[in-house]
Enzyme design. Sequence first.
Site, short mmCIF file in Angstrom:
data_model
loop_
_atom_site.label_atom_id
_atom_site.label_comp_id
_atom_site.label_asym_id
_atom_site.label_seq_id
_atom_site.Cartn_x
_atom_site.Cartn_y
_atom_site.Cartn_z
N ASP A 97 -2.25 -4.87 -0.02
CA ASP A 97 -1.82 -6.14 0.55
C ASP A 97 -2.63 -6.57 1.77
O ASP A 97 -2.96 -7.75 1.92
CB ASP A 97 -0.32 -6.12 0.88
CG ASP A 97 0.11 -4.91 1.69
OD1 ASP A 97 -0.74 -4.10 2.12
OD2 ASP A 97 1.34 -4.77 1.91
N GLN A 156 0.81 -1.21 0.00
CA GLN A 156 0.00 0.00 0.00
C GLN A 156 0.85 1.27 0.00
O GLN A 156 2.05 1.23 0.26
CB GLN A 156 -0.92 0.01 1.22
CG GLN A 156 -2.05 -1.01 1.16
CD GLN A 156 -3.03 -0.84 2.30
OE1 GLN A 156 -2.98 -1.56 3.28
NE2 GLN A 156 -3.93 0.12 2.17
N HIS A 157 0.19 2.37 -0.31
CA HIS A 157 0.68 3.73 -0.11
C HIS A 157 1.74 4.22 -1.10
O HIS A 157 1.92 5.43 -1.24
CB HIS A 157 1.27 3.91 1.29
CG HIS A 157 0.39 3.51 2.42
ND1 HIS A 157 -0.87 4.03 2.61
CD2 HIS A 157 0.58 2.63 3.43
CE1 HIS A 157 -1.40 3.49 3.69
NE2 HIS A 157 -0.55 2.63 4.21
#
Length: 475
Positions: A236, A77-78
């Site tokens: 994830d 992520q991110h």
Amino acid sequence: MADSPTGRLVAGVDSSTQSCKVLVVDAATGAVVRQGRASHPDGTEVDPAAWDAALTEAIDQAGGLDDVAAVAVGGQQHGMVCLDEAGDVVRPALLWNDTRSAPAATALIDELGGPQAWTEAVGSVPVASFTVTKLRWLAEHEPEAAARVAAVCLPHDWLTWRLAGAMDGPGLDGLATDRGDASGTGYWSPGDGDYRRDLLERALGHDARLPRVLGPTDSPGTVSGGGAVLGAGTGDNAAAALGLSAGPGDVVVSIGTSGVACAVSDVAAADGSGLVASFADATGRFLPLVATLNAARVLDRTAALLGVDHDRLSELALSAPAGAGGAVLVPWLEGERTPDRPTASGSLHGLTLTSLTPAYVARAAVEGLLCGLADGIEALVEQGAVVERVLLVGGGAASAAVREIAPTVFGHPVHVPPAGEYVALGAARQAAWVLAGGDEPPAWQLSGTTVHEADPVPAVRARYAEAREAVLERL
């Protein structure tokens, strides 16, 4: 390698911080038929081309996709992936664990009016891992690169787009994501189900194309040249929850590069303190989440310090009593995200002639790691999560000491599924869901789970809380 019971195959991808894994599974049962893996480069700043190369290698190792009916990608992520008008990557992607944007996070929080204002806007208070903070860092430190940004996406979005043929056909307009991954950007609201472009512009300095946010069974297209249907993919943590068949009442604790505690919920969280991020899951529900920066590598470093392997580290930890004779490790070895202290360092408290031994230090390391995650579970409960069972996964779950000590710290029985690639399995389950349709994903049975029970030892968390607060007072 197993044969497929039905003959219809789907593939799931886990593009994580360290590597890319591909599972080819039976669409009806989730049985793994074949798999592949390729490594990613180290670092918190990575050229996305490395992910593309690793995905190609992992697909080849898994026997290709020619006989696969659908594919979905789960990804870290991110991460900030910026593209120009031609679809080229503007600069190497900043990953979730790159903390250089911590000052940007503080500035953005203040500019909008404080943590509560962010909670009301997008359900979460930005920290250095969030994409929105990385965009502000880019605008401040590399303004020429920021000015070239025509589109912003996440790692899984980019890989899905590449599988679909990237700039062929719809080009940048073909970028797509899902609720789970979009909710970790800092400019998409899981409560409202829409982008907050004003926050994107506040960070980057101008508007940019953003991926379409698809529903759980929506498809952004097909694999270029292969014809397999693409799933929307997800982040994830949402993929792992899907792979574990987690539902309301389940708390998933993952001990990997990061530590994660998340709960499947029917309502979005709204934590003004910033401890709980109000993420969405991959099924249309919500996934309130607490993340720590320090998890499995705490065990790695402690084992290295003591000059032992992980099996021996567990033996040492289990040979010491609960509470480690008063020794407490606050394991903020890489700074920390929960609480948000990106410049913090780790510290070992309460050492005596009795506790300054390998066994007591090993016990303190395991308990300190678990206490940080127990704080996360407590924060989830305060946001309305119900804990009926704790599912323990990730590389750290392989530790016998972690498995046996966890219920004494968490205060709940701990269910440990067999070791597996649950992010990739969850992505595969999403791919199977796209094929099957319906309101719920296919029911895949997960066998081999062990249950670990022990009496809670509240004194461990109480002593950890004292040490944690002492560290916070010094920062």
